[in-house]
Design a protein around this motif. Structure first.
Motif, mmCIF file in Angstrom:
data_model
loop_
_atom_site.group_PDB
_atom_site.id
_atom_site.type_symbol
_atom_site.label_atom_id
_atom_site.label_comp_id
_atom_site.label_asym_id
_atom_site.label_seq_id
_atom_site.Cartn_x
_atom_site.Cartn_y
_atom_site.Cartn_z
ATOM 1 N N GLN A 1 0.814 -1.195 0.000
ATOM 2 C CA GLN A 1 0.000 0.000 0.000
ATOM 3 C C GLN A 1 0.864 1.268 0.000
ATOM 4 O O GLN A 1 0.550 2.229 -0.667
ATOM 5 C CB GLN A 1 -0.948 -0.021 1.199
ATOM 6 C CG GLN A 1 -1.888 1.155 1.220
ATOM 7 C CD GLN A 1 -2.820 1.220 0.010
ATOM 8 O OE1 GLN A 1 -3.380 0.213 -0.406
ATOM 9 N NE2 GLN A 1 -2.953 2.399 -0.577
ATOM 10 N N GLN A 2 1.941 1.231 0.766
ATOM 11 C CA GLN A 2 2.810 2.397 0.841
ATOM 12 C C GLN A 2 3.402 2.742 -0.529
ATOM 13 O O GLN A 2 3.542 3.911 -0.881
ATOM 14 C CB GLN A 2 3.923 2.159 1.847
ATOM 15 C CG GLN A 2 4.777 3.374 2.068
ATOM 16 C CD GLN A 2 5.847 3.123 3.095
ATOM 17 O OE1 GLN A 2 6.415 2.044 3.155
ATOM 18 N NE2 GLN A 2 6.133 4.117 3.910
ATOM 19 N N PHE A 3 3.739 1.735 -1.294
ATOM 20 C CA PHE A 3 4.270 1.936 -2.642
ATOM 21 C C PHE A 3 3.275 2.743 -3.474
ATOM 22 O O PHE A 3 3.646 3.684 -4.176
ATOM 23 C CB PHE A 3 4.555 0.572 -3.280
ATOM 24 C CG PHE A 3 5.186 0.627 -4.641
ATOM 25 C CD1 PHE A 3 6.439 1.174 -4.826
ATOM 26 C CD2 PHE A 3 4.530 0.105 -5.735
ATOM 27 C CE1 PHE A 3 7.040 1.208 -6.084
ATOM 28 C CE2 PHE A 3 5.108 0.134 -6.995
ATOM 29 C CZ PHE A 3 6.358 0.686 -7.165
ATOM 30 N N ILE A 4 2.008 2.419 -3.355
ATOM 31 C CA ILE A 4 0.952 3.127 -4.081
ATOM 32 C C ILE A 4 0.763 4.532 -3.507
ATOM 33 O O ILE A 4 0.677 5.518 -4.240
ATOM 34 C CB ILE A 4 -0.361 2.331 -4.040
ATOM 35 C CG1 ILE A 4 -0.190 1.025 -4.832
ATOM 36 C CG2 ILE A 4 -1.522 3.150 -4.588
ATOM 37 C CD1 ILE A 4 -1.289 0.020 -4.635
ATOM 38 N N ASP A 5 0.732 4.642 -2.175
ATOM 39 C CA ASP A 5 0.527 5.936 -1.526
ATOM 40 C C ASP A 5 1.610 6.950 -1.859
ATOM 41 O O ASP A 5 1.349 8.149 -1.927
ATOM 42 C CB ASP A 5 0.449 5.770 -0.012
ATOM 43 C CG ASP A 5 -0.807 5.039 0.435
ATOM 44 O OD1 ASP A 5 -1.755 4.937 -0.363
ATOM 45 O OD2 ASP A 5 -0.816 4.561 1.581
ATOM 46 N N LEU A 6 2.834 6.479 -2.041
ATOM 47 C CA LEU A 6 3.943 7.387 -2.346
ATOM 48 C C LEU A 6 4.141 7.614 -3.838
ATOM 49 O O LEU A 6 5.124 8.202 -4.261
ATOM 50 C CB LEU A 6 5.240 6.876 -1.708
ATOM 51 C CG LEU A 6 5.301 6.995 -0.194
ATOM 52 C CD1 LEU A 6 6.602 6.423 0.346
ATOM 53 C CD2 LEU A 6 5.144 8.437 0.249
ATOM 54 N N GLY A 7 3.210 7.129 -4.653
ATOM 55 C CA GLY A 7 3.257 7.451 -6.073
ATOM 56 C C GLY A 7 4.057 6.501 -6.940
ATOM 57 O O GLY A 7 4.496 6.895 -8.019
ATOM 58 N N LEU A 8 4.282 5.272 -6.462
ATOM 59 C CA LEU A 8 5.005 4.281 -7.255
ATOM 60 C C LEU A 8 6.366 4.819 -7.673
ATOM 61 O O LEU A 8 6.974 5.596 -6.961
ATOM 62 C CB LEU A 8 4.178 3.853 -8.467
ATOM 63 C CG LEU A 8 2.706 3.508 -8.188
ATOM 64 C CD1 LEU A 8 1.930 3.388 -9.479
ATOM 65 C CD2 LEU A 8 2.589 2.238 -7.381
ATOM 66 N N TYR A 9 6.865 4.383 -8.828
ATOM 67 C CA TYR A 9 8.125 4.899 -9.351
ATOM 68 C C TYR A 9 7.924 6.277 -9.974
ATOM 69 O O TYR A 9 8.835 7.042 -10.127
ATOM 70 C CB TYR A 9 8.689 3.993 -10.453
ATOM 71 C CG TYR A 9 9.532 2.853 -9.958
ATOM 72 C CD1 TYR A 9 10.664 3.073 -9.206
ATOM 73 C CD2 TYR A 9 9.227 1.552 -10.289
ATOM 74 C CE1 TYR A 9 11.457 2.033 -8.778
ATOM 75 C CE2 TYR A 9 10.015 0.504 -9.875
ATOM 76 C CZ TYR A 9 11.116 0.747 -9.124
ATOM 77 O OH TYR A 9 11.909 -0.278 -8.703
#
Length: 135
Positions: free
Chosen positions: A1-9
Motif C-alpha cells: 500500500q505504501q508503494f501506491i501511496d507514495l506514487g510508485l516509481y
C-alpha cells in the motif's frame, strides 16, 4: 500500500537509471526505512528489453530523481557534476536538465507533501547514524 501511496516509481522515468535511488530516498524522506539483506542475490536480466538504452535517458532519469528528491539545488549538482564519461554535449545536457525538471515536477510535489525532512538532513542523519561513511 505504501508503494501506491507514495506514487510508485512515477511515470516520468524512461529506460533505466535513477529509479532505485529515487524510490529508496523517497521512502527514507517520507519516514520509512529501506533495508538490504546481505544474503540477497541479485541477477541482472541480460535479455532483450522493450526500450533502447540511451545516455540522454540515463542522464534525464538521474536529473529527475535529483530534482524530485532534493529540489533545484540537487538537480544543479547533478547537472554540474564533472563526469569524464559524459558523452553528451553541454547544450544537450542543458536541454535535458530543463526537461527533467518539467517531467519530475509532479514527483517533486508528492515528495514535498509527504517528506519529514529534506535530503540534506537525511544525508546528515545517514552519516551520524553510520549508514554511510563520511566524505
Amino acid at each position: 500500500q505504501q508503494f501506491i501511496d507514495l506514487g510508485l516509481y512515477g511515470d516520468c522515468f524512461k529506460g533505466y537509471g535513477g529509479e532505485e535511488p529515487y524510490l529508496d530516498l523517497k521512502y527514507w524522506l517520507c519516514g520509512s526505512q529501506v533495508w538490504v539483506d546481505p544474503a540477497l542475490r541479485i541477477i541482472h536480466y541480460p535479455g532483450p528489453r522493450n526500450y533502447v538504452a540511451s545516455a540522454a535517458d540515463y542522464y534525464r532519469n538521474f536529473m529527475m530523481a535529483a530534482y524530485a528528491i532534493g529540489g533545484k539545488g540537487w538537480l544543479e549538482r547533478i547537472y554540474n557534476e564533472d563526469d569524464p564519461g559524459a558523452s553528451l554535449p553541454r547544450d544537450v545536457l542543458a536541454s535535458i536538465r530543463l526537461q527533467a525538471r518539467q517531467l519530475a515536477e509532479p514527483e517533486r510535489r508528492v515528495v514535498q507533501a509527504r517528506q519529514l525532512m529534506d535530503l540534506d538532513q537525511l544525508l546528515l542523519w545517514f552519516r551520524t547514524a553510520g549508514v554511510v561513511e563520511p566524505n
